[in-house]
Enzyme design. Structure first.
Site, PDB file in Angstrom:
ATOM      1  N   GLU A  14       0.821  -1.213   0.000  1.00 15.86           N
ATOM      2  CA  GLU A  14       0.000   0.000   0.000  1.00 15.86           C
ATOM      3  C   GLU A  14       0.858   1.268   0.000  1.00 15.86           C
ATOM      4  O   GLU A  14       0.454   2.293  -0.561  1.00 15.86           O
ATOM      5  CB  GLU A  14      -0.942   0.003   1.205  1.00 15.86           C
ATOM      6  CG  GLU A  14      -2.120  -0.947   1.087  1.00 15.86           C
ATOM      7  CD  GLU A  14      -1.720  -2.406   1.257  1.00 15.86           C
ATOM      8  OE1 GLU A  14      -2.493  -3.286   0.821  1.00 15.86           O
ATOM      9  OE2 GLU A  14      -0.637  -2.663   1.837  1.00 15.86           O
ATOM     10  N   GLN A  56      -7.629  -2.717  -0.735  1.00 14.13           N
ATOM     11  CA  GLN A  56      -8.513  -3.868  -0.566  1.00 14.13           C
ATOM     12  C   GLN A  56      -9.385  -3.773   0.678  1.00 14.13           C
ATOM     13  O   GLN A  56     -10.547  -4.164   0.669  1.00 14.13           O
ATOM     14  CB  GLN A  56      -7.701  -5.161  -0.528  1.00 14.13           C
ATOM     15  CG  GLN A  56      -7.232  -5.632  -1.875  1.00 14.13           C
ATOM     16  CD  GLN A  56      -6.659  -7.034  -1.821  1.00 14.13           C
ATOM     17  OE1 GLN A  56      -6.335  -7.550  -0.751  1.00 14.13           O
ATOM     18  NE2 GLN A  56      -6.520  -7.655  -2.973  1.00 14.13           N
ATOM     19  N   PHE A  57      -8.830  -3.267   1.755  1.00 10.71           N
ATOM     20  CA  PHE A  57      -9.573  -3.061   2.999  1.00 10.71           C
ATOM     21  C   PHE A  57      -9.155  -1.711   3.577  1.00 10.71           C
ATOM     22  O   PHE A  57      -7.980  -1.341   3.509  1.00 10.71           O
ATOM     23  CB  PHE A  57      -9.278  -4.172   4.022  1.00 10.71           C
ATOM     24  CG  PHE A  57      -9.808  -5.524   3.635  1.00 10.71           C
ATOM     25  CD1 PHE A  57     -11.051  -5.938   4.080  1.00 10.71           C
ATOM     26  CD2 PHE A  57      -9.077  -6.376   2.826  1.00 10.71           C
ATOM     27  CE1 PHE A  57     -11.557  -7.183   3.732  1.00 10.71           C
ATOM     28  CE2 PHE A  57      -9.561  -7.615   2.466  1.00 10.71           C
ATOM     29  CZ  PHE A  57     -10.808  -8.024   2.918  1.00 10.71           C
ATOM     30  N   ASP A  86      -8.653  -0.829   6.463  1.00 12.86           N
ATOM     31  CA  ASP A  86      -7.660  -0.977   7.526  1.00 12.86           C
ATOM     32  C   ASP A  86      -6.243  -0.739   7.001  1.00 12.86           C
ATOM     33  O   ASP A  86      -5.360  -0.264   7.729  1.00 12.86           O
ATOM     34  CB  ASP A  86      -7.730  -2.380   8.130  1.00 12.86           C
ATOM     35  CG  ASP A  86      -9.153  -2.827   8.414  1.00 12.86           C
ATOM     36  OD1 ASP A  86      -9.503  -2.989   9.575  1.00 12.86           O
ATOM     37  OD2 ASP A  86      -9.913  -3.009   7.434  1.00 12.86           O
ATOM     38  N   ILE A 137      -5.130   1.379   5.102  1.00 12.33           N
ATOM     39  CA  ILE A 137      -4.744   2.780   4.909  1.00 12.33           C
ATOM     40  C   ILE A 137      -3.628   3.162   5.879  1.00 12.33           C
ATOM     41  O   ILE A 137      -2.882   4.115   5.645  1.00 12.33           O
ATOM     42  CB  ILE A 137      -5.958   3.708   5.076  1.00 12.33           C
ATOM     43  CG1 ILE A 137      -5.703   5.048   4.361  1.00 12.33           C
ATOM     44  CG2 ILE A 137      -6.302   3.939   6.545  1.00 12.33           C
ATOM     45  CD1 ILE A 137      -6.941   5.902   4.227  1.00 12.33           C
ATOM     46  N   HIS A 177      -9.484  -6.386   9.482  1.00 11.52           N
ATOM     47  CA  HIS A 177     -10.108  -6.167   8.168  1.00 11.52           C
ATOM     48  C   HIS A 177     -11.546  -5.661   8.297  1.00 11.52           C
ATOM     49  O   HIS A 177     -12.333  -5.776   7.356  1.00 11.52           O
ATOM     50  CB  HIS A 177     -10.128  -7.469   7.362  1.00 11.52           C
ATOM     51  CG  HIS A 177      -8.780  -8.022   7.046  1.00 11.52           C
ATOM     52  ND1 HIS A 177      -7.993  -8.649   7.997  1.00 11.52           N
ATOM     53  CD2 HIS A 177      -8.065  -8.044   5.892  1.00 11.52           C
ATOM     54  CE1 HIS A 177      -6.860  -9.041   7.431  1.00 11.52           C
ATOM     55  NE2 HIS A 177      -6.881  -8.684   6.156  1.00 11.52           N
TER      56      HIS A 177
END
Length: 327
Positions: free
Chosen positions: A60, A82-83, A85, A87, A129
């Protein structure tokens, strides 16, 4: 008007923008042939090719850094995490770079990034997640934060996000992907900072975000059985926030409940409560402002515990009824 899912509405908005603007492209993990973790990008690589639907490494930090670089040099990247979290891994590029570059260069640069990310609980993905971290991003000057609750809003707000010259965090609740609603086939925009009254009412205002909008609407139905008329307001965007719509509703009803899935402690509901308390609406209140939010615990994997960790319809009903019966 045709009915499509929330997932299809998001995809349709992206495809329409990519067809009309060659500078728009999407990047993320497994978004190509696999179609993304939740299938939102299914079929896009076949239409737009690998140059504009870019599969990335599982990093990420790298993806967000590339997105910032692409944005400041004239492209309009859509970044899929994707999730939500994850970030946390991309935070430096989003918070310290994307959010600040336009300001630091005196407005001469543009950072048109859309960070799309599935958020929330209810799917059994456990603690790492299933979080709702939108209040973190709303705290950062320079970022816009969007949280659509319906397919119609998701499509219109996505177009606005892609067209914006500033970084936008676009939160998509996992449980809403299969939710169906009426959506025009043509391209359209919904402006940021304009709340939507999902249900008019006269006795209590319920301000809800994301999936909590639907639980608030169900709570409003139950409250009607007891003769309580609830008005349900969906801000749709946290930044910018339609403060006037919320204040206007509270002045009308005299009571307010603020609901979000995120942990109640320091959640965005506290910001809304403060805005009400600092406005002329405070003098119209007939009961204390009520906040309904998640428990201050990691989201459990166990489905029964997971449900207990975040607000349910009965919690909203209880909170709203308590404002009516307050003495």
């Amino acid at each position: 008007m045709r009915e499509i899912t929330y997932l299809e509405a998001v995809r349709e908005a992206m495809c329409q923008e990519m067809r009309s603007n060659p500078d728009v492209f999407i990047m993320g993990e497994d978004i190509g042939i696999y179609g993304g973790a939740f299938g939102v990008t299914n079929g896009m690589i076949e239409e737009f090719g690998q140059q504009r639907v870019r599969n990335t490494p599982i990093s990420e930090a790298a993806i967000s850094g590339c997105a910032v670089g692409a944005a400041v040099t004239g492209m309009r990247p859509i970044l899929e995490l994707q999730f939500s979290d994850f970030i946390t891994i991309a935070t430096d590029n989003i918070v310290n770079q994307a959010a600040k570059l336009r300001y630091m260069f005196g407005g001469k640069g543009k950072v048109p990034i859309v960070v799309r990310t599935p958020a929330g609980s209810g799917a059994g993905f456990a603690a790492q997640h299933s979080q709702s971290l939108e209040a973190w991003m709303a705290h950062i000057p320079g970022l816009k934060v969007v949280q659509p609750s319906t397919p119609h809003d998701a499509k219109g707000l996505m177009k606005t996000a892609i067209d914006d010259d500033n970084p936008v965090l676009f939160y998509e609740h996992k449980l809403l992907y299969g939710f169906k609603g009426d959506v025009p086939a043509e391209s359209y925009s919904i402006p940021f900072g304009v709340a939507d009254i999902k249900k008019a009412g006269s006795d209590v205002t319920i301000v809800a975000t994301g999936i909590m909008v639907h639980r608030a609407l169900e709570a409003a139905k139950q409250l009607e059985k007891d003769g309580i008329s609830a008005e349900v307001i969906d801000p749709r965007t946290l930044v910018p926030l339609d403060e006037e719509a919320i204040i206007r509703s509270v002045k009308k009803t005299g009571r307010v409940v603020v609901v979000h899935e995120a942990v109640k402690r320091a959640g965005f509901g506290a910001e809304i409560a403060s805005i009400i308390a600092e406005s002329e609406a405070f003098d119209y209140l007939d009961a204390p402002i009520m906040r309904v939010g998640g428990l201050a615990i990691p989201v459990p994997y166990n489905p029964l515990l997971e449900k207990k960790a975040v607000p349910q319809v009965e919690d909203i009903v209880q909170a709203a009824a308590s404002t009516i019966h307050h003495r």
